[in-house]
Design an enzyme around this catalytic site. Structure first.
Site, PDB file in Angstrom:
ATOM      1  N   GLU A   1      47.603  27.818  48.589  1.00  0.00           N
ATOM      2  CA  GLU A   1      48.685  26.823  48.614  1.00  0.00           C
ATOM      3  C   GLU A   1      49.909  27.566  49.120  1.00  0.00           C
ATOM      4  O   GLU A   1      50.483  28.388  48.393  1.00  0.00           O
ATOM      5  CB  GLU A   1      48.955  26.282  47.204  1.00  0.00           C
TER       6      GLU A   1
ATOM      7  N   CYS B   1      58.180  24.583  47.551  1.00  0.00           N
ATOM      8  CA  CYS B   1      57.292  24.642  48.725  1.00  0.00           C
ATOM      9  C   CYS B   1      57.452  23.387  49.564  1.00  0.00           C
ATOM     10  O   CYS B   1      57.324  23.438  50.775  1.00  0.00           O
ATOM     11  CB  CYS B   1      55.845  24.813  48.293  1.00  0.00           C
TER      12      CYS B   1
END
Ligand code: NDP
Length: 456
Positions: free
Chosen positions: A227, A262
């Site tokens: 990720e 993110c």
């Protein structure tokens, strides 16, 4: 020993003992034994421990929020928000995990049967990030535990005290010590985890480290999930109902958690018909942010977690200005102690500039004017990342014309910078490989076994 500092005042918080190659191996062996018994428990028994863990976290929230703020610099209200919000993963698991992990039986002709069994992977390594340790940690270690794995969890060196608290509370909730272990240390400790035989590697962090891990563990032939970062675009169309509301929401998407998310909005495109108004409201909003002590309840912008990021941001500002951008606000670090960088707005930017191409991961945003949807689409797609894309518009069909072309794991219409356990979380291209959350996110921690049988 590893020293942990408070990023807002640079004071030493604690020194903790780091793991060595030998202790990592010892922990792996311990976890291997523990996993055998843990995987034989029912899903309901394992879930029971996770639900208790969730309750313990909430009952200790004051202390946990202080710890998170002290080691990452996250403003205290945002620490509370994260800790409360992450509990939705546990609720979602409680409602769905038994269903997701149940065998699927397929009845065939003439007394033949087939069945899919979802077996755990074994002992998994979870190398994690510091920016949302509850969210990104839970996405991996809770789902892995419920699926019957044991977990070696390495928090980032910048969220170590939170990681150690996870271990204590999991044990208190009934997860055996040989089923969850915290691995303490910096990147070199993460590197040492790549050198032993885990049954899967689940990583949250930057593209360069993710790529390195993918290459290093390839010969092991075990699942690797990454990720990674993003350069997420937001396009504000000229039909938004209220330009001020759009500007306020866009600013929050860019600056929440100091831009260290993110899926933070990393670049904004605004239709020329509303551009001037949008810039005025956006500037007003960001100028109103309270910057300062992250322990104060009013603070919205605290220090950056890592000192090194100050240089990257300064470099992006200098690069943009040298190529013709106009600095509307901020542009440099703040004087005094701590890793503070002023919220920064750059306009008249273009894709020759680092600020529109490289992940910033900080309180800085470039805003570019566009003539029409075609120009916006071209610019939004001009990236090597593929985490999220957002469009603000009153016209769903028009927004979806743009969103369906985006090669990103998540798209947003009239919202941004959000994650939900109901839907898969995944990145494309340099934003990662694999999926967390939703039913797919628990399957990531299992391997299917096909079982065929015939009645005699
Ligand atoms: P890094 O890649 O630097 O670090 C992530 C983790 O990897 C940390 O635990 C780090 O340890 C560890 N690590 C560092 N070097 C190695 C190595 N050689 N081998 C094994 N492990 C290693 O990430 P950042 O700290 O920069 O985190 C921010 C990044 O994470 C951003 O790009 C952000 O977008 C991304 N991210 C992605 C999310 C997603 O869901 N897609 C969610 C959250 C963040 P240590 O920190 O102790 O040095």
């Amino acid at each position: 020993m590893m020293n942990i500092y408070n990023p807002s005042n640079e004071q030493l918080l604690k020194s903790v003992e780091e793991d060595s190659s030998q202790t990592i191996l010892d922990k792996l062996n311990k976890l291997r034994h523990g996993q055998l018994l843990w995987s034989q428990k029912t899903v309901a028994e394992r879930l029971n421990c996770i639900v208790k863990f969730g309750a313990l976290v909430q009952s200790n929230i004051d202390n946990l929020a202080k710890v998170l703020t002290s080691e990452t610099g996250k403003p205290i209200q945002q620490s509370y928000n994260e800790i409360r919000g992450a509990n939705n993963r546990i609720e979602h698991l409680k409602q769905n995990a038994e269903k997701w992990l149940a065998d699927n039986v397929i009845e065939g002709l003439e007394g033949t049967y087939e069945k899919i069994i979802h077996e755990p992977l074994g002992v998994v390594a979870n190398i994690s990030a510091w920016n949302f340790p509850y969210n990104v940690g839970y996405n991996v270690f809770l789902y892995a535990l419920v699926a019957g794995n044991s977990v070696a969890y390495k928090p980032s060196e910048f969220a170590t005290l939170t990681g150690l608290a996870f271990a204590d509370l999991l044990y208190e909730a009934g997860v055996p010590e040989n089923v969850f272990q915290c691995i303490v240390g910096d990147g070199s400790t993460g590197q040492a985890m790549l050198e032993v035989a885990f049954d899967g590697y689940f990583f949250t962090g930057s593209y360069p480290t993710g790529l390195h891990i993918l290459k290093e563990v390839a010969p092991k032939m075990v699942p690797v999930q990454l990720e990674l970062g993003g350069k997420d675009p937001l396009y504000v169309m000229d039909d938004v109902k209220d330009v001020k509301v759009a500007a306020v929401n866009a600013a929050e998407g860019a600056f929440y958690n100091n831009g260290q998310s993110c899926c933070a909005v990393e670049r904004i495109y605004v239709h020329e018909n509303i551009y001037n108004d949008f810039i005025k409201f956006f500037l007003e909003e960001v100028e109103g942010y309270v910057i300062g002590d992250p322990e104060s309840e009013n603070t919205f912008i605290g220090p950056l977690t890592r000192k090194g990021q100050l240089n990257l941001l300064r470099n992006q500002v200098d690069d943009a200005i040298s190529k013709g951008a106009k600095l509307l606000l901020g542009g440099d670090e703040l004087a005094g102690k701590g890793n503070f960088f002023a919220p920064t707005i750059l306009i008249e930017v273009n894709h020759e500039m680092l600020v529109m191409k490289e992940e910033s991961f900080g309180p800085i945003i470039g805003i570019q004017k566009v003539k029409n949807d075609e120009e916006a689409i071209e610019l939004m797609k001009d990236t090597e990342y593929g985490l999220t894309s957002a469009v603000f518009s009153t016209d769903q069909a028009r927004a979806e014309q743009v969103l369906k072309i985006m090669n990103t794991g998540t798209v947003y219409w009239n919202c941004c910078d959000r994650v939900s356990p109901n839907v898969p979380w995944s990145g494309r291209n340099k934003s990662g490989v694999g999926t967390t959350l939703s039913s797919q996110g628990i399957r990531a921690f299992t391997q299917p076994k096909a079982y065929h049988w015939r009645e005699v």
